[in-house]
Scaffold this motif. Structure first.
Motif, PDB file in Angstrom:
ATOM      1  N   SER A 181       5.326 -22.221 -29.931  1.00  0.00           N
ATOM      2  CA  SER A 181       6.234 -23.347 -30.176  1.00  0.00           C
ATOM      3  C   SER A 181       5.996 -23.955 -31.557  1.00  0.00           C
ATOM      4  N   LEU A 182       4.726 -24.073 -31.961  1.00  0.00           N
ATOM      5  CA  LEU A 182       4.416 -24.626 -33.275  1.00  0.00           C
ATOM      6  C   LEU A 182       4.872 -23.707 -34.396  1.00  0.00           C
ATOM      7  N   LYS A 183       4.750 -22.411 -34.190  1.00  0.00           N
ATOM      8  CA  LYS A 183       5.195 -21.453 -35.200  1.00  0.00           C
ATOM      9  C   LYS A 183       6.712 -21.511 -35.383  1.00  0.00           C
ATOM     10  N   ALA A 184       7.417 -21.817 -34.307  1.00  0.00           N
ATOM     11  CA  ALA A 184       8.890 -21.860 -34.380  1.00  0.00           C
ATOM     12  C   ALA A 184       9.405 -23.193 -34.901  1.00  0.00           C
ATOM     13  N   ALA A 185       8.585 -24.243 -34.832  1.00  0.00           N
ATOM     14  CA  ALA A 185       9.033 -25.583 -35.223  1.00  0.00           C
ATOM     15  C   ALA A 185       9.096 -25.730 -36.737  1.00  0.00           C
ATOM     16  N   GLU A 186      10.078 -26.497 -37.203  1.00  0.00           N
ATOM     17  CA  GLU A 186      10.262 -26.741 -38.634  1.00  0.00           C
ATOM     18  C   GLU A 186       9.979 -28.188 -39.018  1.00  0.00           C
ATOM     19  N   ASN A 187       9.875 -29.079 -38.010  1.00  0.00           N
ATOM     20  CA  ASN A 187       9.602 -30.489 -38.263  1.00  0.00           C
ATOM     21  C   ASN A 187       8.753 -31.052 -37.138  1.00  0.00           C
ATOM     22  N   ILE A 188       8.151 -32.208 -37.381  1.00  0.00           N
ATOM     23  CA  ILE A 188       7.392 -32.886 -36.328  1.00  0.00           C
ATOM     24  C   ILE A 188       8.376 -33.435 -35.297  1.00  0.00           C
ATOM     25  N   GLU A 189       8.109 -33.152 -34.019  1.00  0.00           N
ATOM     26  CA  GLU A 189       9.008 -33.549 -32.928  1.00  0.00           C
ATOM     27  C   GLU A 189       8.234 -34.340 -31.879  1.00  0.00           C
ATOM     28  N   PRO A 190       8.927 -35.114 -31.035  1.00  0.00           N
ATOM     29  CA  PRO A 190       8.251 -35.969 -30.042  1.00  0.00           C
ATOM     30  C   PRO A 190       7.307 -35.224 -29.109  1.00  0.00           C
ATOM     31  N   TRP A 191       7.647 -33.986 -28.722  1.00  0.00           N
ATOM     32  CA  TRP A 191       6.801 -33.257 -27.780  1.00  0.00           C
ATOM     33  C   TRP A 191       5.429 -32.910 -28.342  1.00  0.00           C
ATOM     34  N   MET A 192       5.276 -33.061 -29.637  1.00  0.00           N
ATOM     35  CA  MET A 192       3.996 -32.712 -30.275  1.00  0.00           C
ATOM     36  C   MET A 192       2.930 -33.776 -30.070  1.00  0.00           C
ATOM     37  N   GLU A 193       3.306 -34.966 -29.558  1.00  0.00           N
ATOM     38  CA  GLU A 193       2.327 -36.020 -29.319  1.00  0.00           C
ATOM     39  C   GLU A 193       1.220 -35.552 -28.379  1.00  0.00           C
ATOM     40  N   GLU A 194       1.605 -34.798 -27.372  1.00  0.00           N
ATOM     41  CA  GLU A 194       0.592 -34.310 -26.429  1.00  0.00           C
ATOM     42  C   GLU A 194      -0.304 -33.252 -27.065  1.00  0.00           C
ATOM     43  N   ILE A 195       0.219 -32.543 -28.063  1.00  0.00           N
ATOM     44  CA  ILE A 195      -0.582 -31.547 -28.779  1.00  0.00           C
ATOM     45  C   ILE A 195      -1.732 -32.242 -29.516  1.00  0.00           C
ATOM     46  N   LYS A 196      -1.439 -33.400 -30.115  1.00  0.00           N
ATOM     47  CA  LYS A 196      -2.459 -34.131 -30.867  1.00  0.00           C
ATOM     48  C   LYS A 196      -3.626 -34.538 -29.970  1.00  0.00           C
ATOM     49  N   GLN A 197      -3.316 -34.778 -28.693  1.00  0.00           N
ATOM     50  CA  GLN A 197      -4.349 -35.231 -27.761  1.00  0.00           C
ATOM     51  C   GLN A 197      -5.047 -34.073 -27.050  1.00  0.00           C
ATOM     52  N   ASP A 198      -4.524 -32.884 -27.201  1.00  0.00           N
ATOM     53  CA  ASP A 198      -5.104 -31.701 -26.537  1.00  0.00           C
ATOM     54  C   ASP A 198      -6.431 -31.347 -27.209  1.00  0.00           C
ATOM     55  N   GLU A 199      -7.513 -31.352 -26.460  1.00  0.00           N
ATOM     56  CA  GLU A 199      -8.842 -31.152 -27.038  1.00  0.00           C
ATOM     57  C   GLU A 199      -9.250 -29.684 -27.150  1.00  0.00           C
ATOM     58  N   ARG A 200      -8.434 -28.797 -26.670  1.00  0.00           N
ATOM     59  CA  ARG A 200      -8.787 -27.375 -26.773  1.00  0.00           C
ATOM     60  C   ARG A 200      -8.856 -26.955 -28.253  1.00  0.00           C
ATOM     61  N   THR A 201      -9.927 -26.259 -28.600  1.00  0.00           N
ATOM     62  CA  THR A 201     -10.176 -25.871 -29.988  1.00  0.00           C
ATOM     63  C   THR A 201      -9.030 -25.052 -30.567  1.00  0.00           C
ATOM     64  N   ALA A 202      -8.532 -24.086 -29.804  1.00  0.00           N
ATOM     65  CA  ALA A 202      -7.460 -23.214 -30.286  1.00  0.00           C
ATOM     66  C   ALA A 202      -6.173 -23.994 -30.526  1.00  0.00           C
ATOM     67  N   VAL A 203      -5.923 -24.996 -29.688  1.00  0.00           N
ATOM     68  CA  VAL A 203      -4.724 -25.819 -29.858  1.00  0.00           C
ATOM     69  C   VAL A 203      -4.830 -26.652 -31.129  1.00  0.00           C
ATOM     70  N   GLN A 204      -5.998 -27.243 -31.354  1.00  0.00           N
ATOM     71  CA  GLN A 204      -6.191 -28.041 -32.566  1.00  0.00           C
ATOM     72  C   GLN A 204      -6.108 -27.183 -33.828  1.00  0.00           C
ATOM     73  N   LYS A 205      -6.612 -25.967 -33.718  1.00  0.00           N
ATOM     74  CA  LYS A 205      -6.505 -25.044 -34.858  1.00  0.00           C
ATOM     75  C   LYS A 205      -5.032 -24.738 -35.161  1.00  0.00           C
ATOM     76  N   ALA A 206      -4.250 -24.497 -34.112  1.00  0.00           N
ATOM     77  CA  ALA A 206      -2.819 -24.220 -34.287  1.00  0.00           C
ATOM     78  C   ALA A 206      -2.110 -25.448 -34.859  1.00  0.00           C
ATOM     79  N   TRP A 207      -2.528 -26.648 -34.429  1.00  0.00           N
ATOM     80  CA  TRP A 207      -1.926 -27.880 -34.924  1.00  0.00           C
ATOM     81  C   TRP A 207      -2.212 -28.081 -36.417  1.00  0.00           C
TER      82      TRP A 207
END
Length: 257
Positions: free
Chosen positions: A10-36
């Motif tokens: 989803s992050l690779k396909a996104a072109e702008n910051i969107e509301p659904w990304m708020e939960e990504i910021k709070q996701d503590e998984r290392t791989a998720v933060q790396k993708a963010w």
């Protein structure tokens, strides 16, 4: 909870910051933060490219005498090589041309990127022209004058006459209003576009010469004085496409008598 694979896609396909990304910021998984982090870096790079593009458009517009005026950018490729032509191009782009995002000085782009931009430039251009100045003219009037003459030929070959000309570090003998821009291919969208057309056209020409003279490796060094090229010159001597006023070719010819 979404999987790491789903979030990364989803992050690779996104072109702008969107509301659904708020939960990504709070996701503590290392791989998720790396993708963010990677997503943020990509957005920042995109922002930098857009800002640079806007600066180039504004730079070109600053030379326009009125809103409907046209500016032609002019540049060259191949002043330094020992063989082949010097090639110049003149390009008139639409004012504030948004479509050519990412265009830069041809030396800053890979061969593949330049090739990809060529058709875009030709499609977007109000007019463009390319001129090849052969080695015999370079040898007769010197490389500086041959380049100036070629630039003039490019400008006069445009199907539409520009209102003003901006050239990369060159003052030209033309009646049109003109400006010589130091490092113009890094500041101007029109000059950068001309740089790409000239460089790509010359590279294609040198690859054609390679088919005729494979022993010189023109497809690899484009006529520049590399070790490979100099060794080929010692072994086979210069061709009709070499610049006989350039060293070491001039000395080689003199020594041969």
């Amino acid at each position: 909870m979404r999987t790491i694979k789903e979030i990364t896609a989803s992050l690779k396909a996104a072109e702008n910051i969107e509301p659904w990304m708020e939960e990504i910021k709070q996701d503590e998984r290392t791989a998720v933060q790396k993708a963010w982090v990677q997503f943020q870096k990509r957005l920042e790079k995109k922002r930098e490219i857009l800002e640079e593009h806007r600066k180039k458009m504004a730079f070109d517009a600053s030379f326009l005498p009125h809103i409907e005026a046209l500016v032609a950018g002019v540049d060259e490729a191949g002043r330094g090589p020992l063989a082949g032509p010097v090639v110049t191009a003149a390009v008139i782009l639409p004012n504030y041309c948004e479509a050519l995002l990412g265009i830069n000085d041809s030396k800053q782009l890979s061969k593949e990127m330049r090739q990809g931009y060529v058709e875009q430039i030709k499609e977007q251009a109000v007019a463009y022209a390319i001129h090849f100045q052969p080695p015999e003219v370079i040898d007769t009037i010197n490389i500086y004058e041959a380049t100036k003459q070629s630039m003039v030929e490019s400008i006069t070959s445009l199907q539409i006459e520009p209102d003003v000309v901006i050239a990369d570090a060159m003052s030209l003998p033309i009646a049109l209003p003109q400006h010589s821009i130091i490092k113009g291919d890094a500041k101007s969208l029109a000059i950068a576009a001309a740089s790409i057309l000239a460089k790509t056209a010359r590279d294609e020409y040198m690859e054609m010469l390679h088919d005729q003279y494979p022993q010189y490796g023109f497809h690899q060094h484009a006529g520049y004085g590399t070790k490979q090229h100099l060794e080929a010159l010692k072994q086979f001597g210069p061709t009709v496409h070499h610049r006989k006023s350039f060293e070491p070719i001039k000395t080689m010819i003199h020594q041969k008598g």
